[in-house]
Write a protein that holds these residues in place. Structure first.
Motif, PDB file in Angstrom:
ATOM      1  N   SER A   1      32.128  -9.736  11.239  1.00  0.00           N
ATOM      2  CA  SER A   1      32.677  -9.965  12.579  1.00  0.00           C
ATOM      3  C   SER A   1      34.194 -10.087  12.528  1.00  0.00           C
ATOM      4  CB  SER A   1      32.088 -11.239  13.188  1.00  0.00           C
ATOM      5  OG  SER A   1      30.695 -11.142  13.376  1.00  0.00           O
TER       6      SER A   1
ATOM      7  N   LEU B   1      37.002  -7.609  14.245  1.00  0.00           N
ATOM      8  CA  LEU B   1      38.040  -8.082  15.165  1.00  0.00           C
ATOM      9  C   LEU B   1      39.431  -7.734  14.640  1.00  0.00           C
ATOM     10  CD1 LEU B   1      36.500 -11.565  15.999  1.00  0.00           C
ATOM     11  CD2 LEU B   1      37.067  -9.819  17.699  1.00  0.00           C
TER      12      LEU B   1
ATOM     13  N   PHE C   1      40.853  -6.422  22.945  1.00  0.00           N
ATOM     14  CA  PHE C   1      40.523  -7.610  23.733  1.00  0.00           C
ATOM     15  C   PHE C   1      40.362  -8.866  22.871  1.00  0.00           C
ATOM     16  CE2 PHE C   1      38.820  -4.030  26.235  1.00  0.00           C
ATOM     17  CZ  PHE C   1      39.440  -4.272  27.453  1.00  0.00           C
ATOM     18  N   ASN C   2      40.269  -8.698  21.549  1.00  0.00           N
ATOM     19  CA  ASN C   2      39.999  -9.824  20.643  1.00  0.00           C
ATOM     20  C   ASN C   2      38.698 -10.528  21.045  1.00  0.00           C
ATOM     21  OD1 ASN C   2      40.357 -11.648  18.521  1.00  0.00           O
ATOM     22  ND2 ASN C   2      41.513 -13.072  19.796  1.00  0.00           N
ATOM     23  N   LYS C   3      37.660  -9.731  21.265  1.00  0.00           N
ATOM     24  CA  LYS C   3      36.395 -10.309  21.696  1.00  0.00           C
ATOM     25  C   LYS C   3      35.252  -9.360  21.318  1.00  0.00           C
ATOM     26  CE  LYS C   3      36.558 -12.256  25.684  1.00  0.00           C
ATOM     27  NZ  LYS C   3      36.595 -12.433  27.168  1.00  0.00           N
TER      28      LYS C   3
ATOM     29  N   SER D   1      30.811  -9.232  21.131  1.00  0.00           N
ATOM     30  CA  SER D   1      29.559  -9.883  21.529  1.00  0.00           C
ATOM     31  C   SER D   1      28.524  -9.670  20.435  1.00  0.00           C
ATOM     32  CB  SER D   1      29.046  -9.287  22.841  1.00  0.00           C
ATOM     33  OG  SER D   1      30.020  -9.404  23.858  1.00  0.00           O
TER      34      SER D   1
ATOM     35  N   VAL E   1      29.751 -14.892  21.895  1.00  0.00           N
ATOM     36  CA  VAL E   1      30.987 -14.110  21.868  1.00  0.00           C
ATOM     37  C   VAL E   1      31.945 -14.769  20.885  1.00  0.00           C
ATOM     38  CG1 VAL E   1      32.974 -13.300  23.202  1.00  0.00           C
ATOM     39  CG2 VAL E   1      30.687 -13.326  24.252  1.00  0.00           C
TER      40      VAL E   1
ATOM     41  N   SER F   1      35.898 -14.611  18.842  1.00  0.00           N
ATOM     42  CA  SER F   1      37.276 -14.117  18.867  1.00  0.00           C
ATOM     43  C   SER F   1      38.003 -14.616  17.624  1.00  0.00           C
ATOM     44  CB  SER F   1      38.009 -14.602  20.122  1.00  0.00           C
ATOM     45  OG  SER F   1      37.396 -14.109  21.294  1.00  0.00           O
TER      46      SER F   1
ATOM     47  N   ASP G   1      33.082 -21.693  14.717  1.00  0.00           N
ATOM     48  CA  ASP G   1      32.832 -21.355  16.126  1.00  0.00           C
ATOM     49  C   ASP G   1      31.413 -20.834  16.315  1.00  0.00           C
ATOM     50  OD1 ASP G   1      35.397 -22.066  16.704  1.00  0.00           O
ATOM     51  OD2 ASP G   1      36.170 -20.018  16.860  1.00  0.00           O
TER      52      ASP G   1
ATOM     53  N   SER H   1      35.718  -5.919  29.080  1.00  0.00           N
ATOM     54  CA  SER H   1      36.441  -7.124  28.686  1.00  0.00           C
ATOM     55  C   SER H   1      36.178  -7.496  27.229  1.00  0.00           C
ATOM     56  CB  SER H   1      36.039  -8.298  29.587  1.00  0.00           C
ATOM     57  OG  SER H   1      34.654  -8.554  29.482  1.00  0.00           O
ATOM     58  N   ASN H   2      35.440  -6.645  26.498  1.00  0.00           N
ATOM     59  CA  ASN H   2      35.235  -6.926  25.074  1.00  0.00           C
ATOM     60  C   ASN H   2      35.391  -5.636  24.271  1.00  0.00           C
ATOM     61  OD1 ASN H   2      32.729  -5.735  25.809  1.00  0.00           O
ATOM     62  ND2 ASN H   2      31.743  -6.741  24.098  1.00  0.00           N
ATOM     63  N   ASP H   3      35.684  -5.797  23.009  1.00  0.00           N
ATOM     64  CA  ASP H   3      35.922  -4.638  22.153  1.00  0.00           C
ATOM     65  C   ASP H   3      34.630  -3.936  21.767  1.00  0.00           C
ATOM     66  OD1 ASP H   3      38.854  -4.807  21.707  1.00  0.00           O
ATOM     67  OD2 ASP H   3      38.343  -6.743  20.829  1.00  0.00           O
TER      68      ASP H   3
END
Length: 428
Positions: free
Chosen positions: A237, A241, A253-255, A257, A282, A284, A301, A338-340
């Motif tokens: 992950s 990112l 987006f630095n995100k 899922s 999610v 980041s 996280d 809104s996410n990569d």
């Protein structure tokens, strides 16, 4: 036997005409009998009642799964002469774009790329029917029966309602009913108020990048993670990112899922249950941290977010949102991304490779393509001690050259951590 589709299933099913398909290819070396294949699929249908079901709409246009036990309602097989080692990728893309005739056929089909010595078999399933775990279970049953039609595969007790997967005390809880009903109404109202321009996004060409690591490199990554005290999932992950940021810069987006297998939280749902509901977290990265510090922070996280997941509350809340389904789907389909990326790690596949009549040379990580927003997805699995990657994207969301660059950057990061200076991946 019949039941209404749950909210998540309805969302994935969509209008019933637009494909949302998962493809799991595997490569067999040895002889396969067409008769055994047909018998195997019939036996698998007998085990899993929802594989004998089509989708019917009631008078309110609500979709139901309805079983059809006639002889004609069988899992279709398309046989293609095998030409080369790359052909399965082209056939996978073809299957992404081919909708199921859900009213008259099961939501699963087979493509067989056939030759005398080597074959690829593609298991194709509508995403509203199966998640990755249940699709892999079907694959495991299929190869067992291809080798031995008399093998025992058991009998699934199908999920027919929420009562089968949510404890009675939760379903009957006054607090749960009020909370889920309130959230459902608020969500419905909010989605009605959000302005959405229903202009179809031109996602252009869909494509797939497939590659695998050798056994030595895969083992080195696993050992590195154990030594450092974080999971392979978190390492991958963080690498993903970092790669998106390195390649896309301010457009990243630095995100990402990550789907979470609901079976980890709800033991009533078995690995071989036909089921498509999933949980999600999610993640980041932290811009001010170096790579290893980021991995450890993201691990914390992830652990915290996983500990807070409540499948019962989430499912009850989603079931209260059926009136908002169309608006929610439109938000995903037409709203800005809104996410990569979606990232899914299926882990080690517990499927034998050596059989009496053939050998499974490899199982490629599943690929998936659907209509709900950003299609960029990375799926990872490990089979025969080799980590395998399927990276799906659409030119309109993530150009092919950027996808290639992200793939190379991810590998560069991973190999740097385990001190391997040269590329150790095999393009499939």
């Amino acid at each position: 036997m019949k039941r209404k589709l749950f909210f998540g299933e309805r969302m994935l099913y969509g209008d019933g005409k637009t494909p949302f398909n998962c493809v799991i290819p595997f490569k067999i070396r040895g002889q396969i009998s067409e008769i055994f294949l047909v018998q195997a699929l019939k036996k698998i249908q007998k085990k899993h009642p929802w594989l004998t079901a089509g989708i019917r709409l009631d008078e309110k246009k609500y979709p139901w799964m309805v079983t059809n036990l006639t002889d004609k309602f069988h899992i279709p097989v398309r046989i293609v002469d095998r030409v080369n080692d790359e052909q399965w990728q082209a056939e996978s893309k073809k299957e992404w774009a081919t909708a199921f005739e859900a009213s008259s056929n099961p939501l699963l089909r087979i493509v067989w790329l056939k030759s005398d010595v080597v074959s690829e078999i593609l298991l194709v399933v509508h995403h509203c029917l199966c998640d990755g775990t249940s699709a892999i279970s079907i694959l495991k049953e299929l190869v067992l029966l291809l080798d031995n039609p008399d093998a025992e595969i058991g009998k699934e007790i199908p999920i027919q309602s929420l009562h089968d997967i949510i404890p009675a005390k939760v379903l009957s809880s006054y607090r749960s009913k009020i909370k889920s009903g309130f959230i459902g109404k608020v969500t419905t109202m909010a989605l009605w108020l959000i302005p959405i321009k229903k202009i179809p996004f031109n996602r252009k060409e869909d494509f797939l990048l497939s590659w695998k690591l050798d056994a030595e490199t895969t083992a080195a990554i696993v050992q590195f993670c154990k030594k450092q005290g974080f999971t392979v999932n978190t390492l991958l992950s963080t690498a993903l990112l970092t790669a998106f940021k390195a390649v896309r810069g301010e457009k990243a987006f630095n995100k990402i899922s990550l789907p979470v297998d609901v079976r980890n939280y709800n033991k009533a749902i078995k690995a071989d249950h036909i089921f498509a509901f999933g949980l999600m977290i999610v993640l980041s990265a932290y811009p001010d941290k170096d790579f290893l510090s980021n991995v450890k922070a993201i691990q914390q996280d992830a652990t915290q977010k996983l500990s807070k997941l409540n499948p019962y509350s989430l499912m009850l809340m989603m079931e209260a949102c059926h009136p908002a389904l169309k608006n929610f789907s439109n938000l995903l389909k037409y709203g800005k991304s809104s996410n990569d990326c979606m990232f899914s790690n299926l882990g080690r596949l517990d499927i034998p490779h050596q059989y009496q009549n053939f050998e499974i040379e490899t199982i490629y990580s599943p690929s998936v393509m659907g209509p709900l927003g950003n299609t960029t997805t990375l799926v990872v699995s490990t089979y025969r001690n080799q980590m395998d990657f399927s990276f799906m994207a659409s030119e309109g969301y993530l150009p092919h050259h950027e996808t290639e660059a992200i793939r190379e950057k991810v590998m560069e990061i991973l190999l740097a951590q385990i001190k391997i200076p040269t590329p150790a991946l095999e393009h499939a």
